[in-house]
Design a protein around this motif. Structure first.
Motif, short mmCIF file in Angstrom:
data_model
loop_
_atom_site.label_atom_id
_atom_site.label_comp_id
_atom_site.label_asym_id
_atom_site.label_seq_id
_atom_site.Cartn_x
_atom_site.Cartn_y
_atom_site.Cartn_z
N GLU A 205 3.02 -1.80 12.01
CA GLU A 205 3.56 -2.94 11.24
C GLU A 205 5.00 -3.20 11.80
OE1 GLU A 205 3.31 -2.94 7.06
OE2 GLU A 205 1.16 -2.41 7.14
N ARG A 206 5.84 -2.06 12.05
CA ARG A 206 7.33 -2.16 12.44
C ARG A 206 7.41 -1.87 13.85
NH1 ARG A 206 10.72 2.66 10.56
NH2 ARG A 206 9.66 4.31 11.18
N GLY A 207 6.63 -1.46 14.55
CA GLY A 207 6.77 -1.09 15.93
C GLY A 207 7.21 0.39 16.16
N SER B 233 0.98 -1.10 0.09
CA SER B 233 0.15 0.03 0.23
C SER B 233 1.07 1.23 0.09
CB SER B 233 -0.80 0.14 1.13
OG SER B 233 -0.12 0.05 2.43
N GLY B 234 0.89 1.84 -1.21
CA GLY B 234 1.56 3.08 -1.24
C GLY B 234 2.93 3.46 -0.58
N GLY B 235 3.73 3.81 -1.18
CA GLY B 235 5.36 4.36 -0.51
C GLY B 235 6.04 3.11 0.03
N GLY B 236 7.26 3.35 0.55
CA GLY B 236 8.02 2.32 0.68
C GLY B 236 7.91 2.42 2.32
N TRP B 237 7.51 3.26 3.11
CA TRP B 237 7.61 3.39 4.54
C TRP B 237 6.42 2.48 5.16
CZ3 TRP B 237 11.68 5.27 6.32
CH2 TRP B 237 12.29 6.27 5.84
N GLN B 238 6.59 1.74 6.24
CA GLN B 238 5.74 0.87 6.84
C GLN B 238 5.27 1.63 8.12
OE1 GLN B 238 7.87 -2.48 7.99
NE2 GLN B 238 7.59 -3.41 5.89
N PRO B 239 3.70 1.90 8.44
CA PRO B 239 3.38 2.27 9.51
C PRO B 239 3.92 1.85 10.91
CG PRO B 239 1.57 1.16 8.32
CD PRO B 239 2.81 1.16 7.46
N ARG C 4 9.23 3.45 17.72
CA ARG C 4 10.71 3.73 17.91
C ARG C 4 10.99 3.31 19.21
NH1 ARG C 4 13.27 8.39 19.58
NH2 ARG C 4 12.42 9.17 21.42
N HIS C 5 10.22 3.16 20.34
CA HIS C 5 10.54 2.45 21.56
C HIS C 5 10.69 0.88 21.58
CE1 HIS C 5 10.84 6.40 23.84
NE2 HIS C 5 9.53 6.64 23.16
N GLU C 6 9.57 0.37 20.87
CA GLU C 6 9.65 -1.07 20.56
C GLU C 6 10.88 -1.39 19.79
OE1 GLU C 6 4.79 -1.89 20.60
OE2 GLU C 6 5.80 -1.33 18.75
N ARG C 7 11.34 -0.62 19.13
CA ARG C 7 12.55 -1.09 18.17
C ARG C 7 13.75 -0.64 18.86
NH1 ARG C 7 12.19 2.22 13.42
NH2 ARG C 7 10.90 3.55 14.64
N GLY C 8 13.73 -0.17 20.19
CA GLY C 8 15.00 -0.24 21.01
C GLY C 8 15.40 1.28 21.07
N TYR C 9 14.84 2.22 20.38
CA TYR C 9 15.13 3.76 20.48
C TYR C 9 14.38 4.51 21.54
CZ TYR C 9 17.21 2.31 16.14
OH TYR C 9 17.99 1.70 15.16
N ASP C 10 15.11 4.29 22.84
CA ASP C 10 14.25 4.63 23.97
C ASP C 10 15.20 5.63 24.68
OD1 ASP C 10 16.46 3.27 24.86
OD2 ASP C 10 15.32 1.76 25.90
N ALA C 11 15.03 6.27 25.78
CA ALA C 11 15.79 7.14 26.64
C ALA C 11 17.31 6.98 26.52
CB ALA C 11 15.19 7.32 28.05
#
Length: 142
Positions: free
Chosen positions: A39-41, A30-36, A43-50
């Motif tokens: 779907e990808r989690g 669905s349009g564009g290369g970016w995933q919402p 930023r905190h779920e991906r490890g980019y926290d405080a």
């Protein structure tokens, strides 16, 4: 007028025939290369926290706010860095250690990411070629 020949799905390694140029039904996005984020989690779920924010500030301070990318070093170019990049991506086994992080300019980061994706796509799948009126997939290397 003869019917248009089928195209090959643009997804590397797929090889499925499609009526129109683009992706087959399995790989259509669905349009564009970016995933919402759902779907990808987030930023905190991906490890980019405080902790990542503290690391990011430390890396930018270490570089004195200047880009440390290989291109800028090779060209003796000075650019303001606003992002922090993994030299070896986490997907390729890199870590969040300071030795694997560099301050990087936004444009340099986009160019580096684009180069890395292009290399990964080339390595991931052979390219179909139009030979004698038909699409031919080369044999895979082992």
């Amino acid at each position: 007028m003869p019917a248009r020949p089928h195209s090959i799905c643009r997804q590397p390694g797929c090889g499925a025939a499609t009526a129109k140029p683009g992706y087959c039904s399995k790989h259509a996005k669905s349009g564009g290369g970016w995933q919402p984020d759902r779907e990808r989690g987030s930023r905190h779920e991906r490890g980019y926290d405080a902790e990542w924010e503290r690391t990011r500030k430390r890396i930018l301070a270490r570089a004195k706010g200047l880009c440390e990318c290989a291109d800028c070093k090779a060209l003796d170019r000075i650019r303001v860095a606003r992002e922090v990049d993994h030299i070896v991506s986490k997907a390729n086994g890199g870590s969040d250690d300071d030795d694997n992080l560099q301050a990087i300019n936004v444009d340099c980061h986009k160019a580096k990411t684009q180069r890395e994706r292009a290399v990964a796509q080339r390595e991931a799948a052979p390219v179909a070629r139009w030979i004698a009126g038909a699409w031919v997939m080369p044999a895979r290397r082992r």
